[in-house]
Design an enzyme around this catalytic site. Structure first.
Site, PDB file in Angstrom:
ATOM      1  N   HIS A 167      53.262  12.863  18.502  1.00 42.90           N
ATOM      2  CA  HIS A 167      52.414  11.673  18.717  1.00 42.90           C
ATOM      3  C   HIS A 167      53.192  10.663  19.561  1.00 42.90           C
ATOM      4  O   HIS A 167      54.420  10.554  19.428  1.00 42.90           O
ATOM      5  CB  HIS A 167      52.033  11.076  17.364  1.00 42.90           C
ATOM      6  CG  HIS A 167      50.971  10.033  17.466  1.00 42.90           C
ATOM      7  ND1 HIS A 167      51.237   8.758  17.901  1.00 42.90           N
ATOM      8  CD2 HIS A 167      49.637  10.073  17.229  1.00 42.90           C
ATOM      9  CE1 HIS A 167      50.112   8.062  17.915  1.00 42.90           C
ATOM     10  NE2 HIS A 167      49.127   8.832  17.515  1.00 42.90           N
ATOM     11  N   GLU A 194      45.876  12.092  24.402  1.00 43.43           N
ATOM     12  CA  GLU A 194      45.836  10.713  23.918  1.00 43.43           C
ATOM     13  C   GLU A 194      46.431   9.768  24.959  1.00 43.43           C
ATOM     14  O   GLU A 194      47.659   9.600  25.009  1.00 43.43           O
ATOM     15  CB  GLU A 194      46.628  10.600  22.616  1.00 43.43           C
ATOM     16  CG  GLU A 194      46.054  11.418  21.479  1.00 43.43           C
ATOM     17  CD  GLU A 194      46.296  10.749  20.142  1.00 43.43           C
ATOM     18  OE1 GLU A 194      45.320  10.394  19.481  1.00 43.43           O
ATOM     19  OE2 GLU A 194      47.469  10.545  19.783  1.00 43.43           O
TER      20      GLU A 194
HETATM   21  P1  PGA Z   1      43.340   4.980  17.205  1.00 44.67           P
HETATM   22  O1  PGA Z   1      44.640   5.920  17.208  1.00 44.67           O
HETATM   23  O2  PGA Z   1      42.173   5.802  16.744  1.00 44.67           O
HETATM   24  O3  PGA Z   1      43.690   3.879  16.291  1.00 44.67           O
HETATM   25  O4  PGA Z   1      43.186   4.524  18.626  1.00 44.67           O
HETATM   26  C1  PGA Z   1      44.565   7.256  17.634  1.00 44.67           C
HETATM   27  C2  PGA Z   1      45.865   7.944  17.373  1.00 44.67           C
HETATM   28  O5  PGA Z   1      46.911   7.282  17.272  1.00 44.67           O
HETATM   29  O6  PGA Z   1      45.875   9.166  17.250  1.00 44.67           O
END
Ligand code: PGA
Length: 244
Positions: free
Chosen positions: A114, A171
């Protein structure tokens, strides 16, 4: 003691990229107390969304067993995920959680690499690759998080066999937790490039997913990773109902 899973998760009908069985993953990050986990489970259970796809929840490590027990007891259609894994096998690595530590829990997925792990814990592509190998060895499906600038370098750090067993979570960093989602049409272009580089693996989108934009992402990829809007059990159940 729980029945552990031995199968690698893989969606049906991957060959034509159909989206009838999306993967919806809740990432609680380091939020929640024991009581708040209980509240989430009660709210989710009350809504009891039915699923044709796969829904997973990733609590902090101390809550895994509690959530696993509740899933079993209430017969919830919910899988268990972890937010990280040790990059090392079991041994003298203080503070790390190895796959052996988790072997009695029914962990289906591991969210790995992540951007918060990369940013605050200085995780490298190679460390993420080591975690991916250990996850696969333990029968856990890795969800490898990438952003566009390093997705190719991350893929290059993995063996071709490992790549084919991953789920990729695209992401865009600026969309995470900001309330500024990347529009689905833009995300679709990057997702297409990721598909070219990674091959025929499931790709999901993460970054400010909410009930307004959820369906637009499910048209361009195979699921979503949700943090902020997964923290409330009723709200997350609503998202699940919309998606499946
Ligand atoms: P969020 O985070 O939904 O708060 O934007 C997504 C993530 O960190 O995977």
């Amino acid at each position: 003691m729980h029945d552990t899973l031995t199968r690698q998760w893989y969606p049906e009908a991957m060959s034509d990229h159909t989206f009838s069985t999306p993967l919806i993953v809740a990432n609680w990050k380091s939020h929640k107390t024991w009581d708040e986990v209980g509240e989430w489970l009660s709210a989710y259970q009350a809504a009891k969304p039915t699923t044709t796809g796969t829904v997973a929840v990733a609590p902090a490590f101390p809550f895994l067993e509690y959530v696993a027990d509740e899933i079993e007891e209430a017969d919830l259609d919910l899988q268990l995920a972890v937010q990280d894994l040790s990059p090392f096998p079991p041994g003298a690595y203080t503070g790390a959680v190895s796959t052996a530590n988790l072997s009695d829990l029914p962990i289906q997925f591991a969210i790995l690499g992540h951007s918060e792990r990369r940013r605050y814990f200085h995780e490298t592509n190679q460390e993420v690759a080591n975690k991916v190998d250990l996850a696969i060895e333990a029968g856990i499906t890795p969800i490898v998080c990438v952003d566009e600038p390093y997705q190719l370098a991350q893929r290059a750090a993995l063996s071709p066999q490992a790549v084919s067993k991953c789920v990729v979570a695209y992401e865009p960093v600026e969309a995470i937790g900001s309330g500024l989602p990347q529009p689905a049409e833009e995300a679709a272009k990057v997702i297409e490039r990721i598909r070219e580089d990674w091959g025929d693996v499931p790709i999901i989108y993460g970054g400010s997913v909410n009930e307004e934009n959820l369906l637009s992402y499910l048209k361009v990829c195979q699921g979503v990773l949700v943090a902020t809007h997964s923290l409330d059990g009723a709200e997350f159940a609503k998202l699940v109902k919309m998606a499946l």
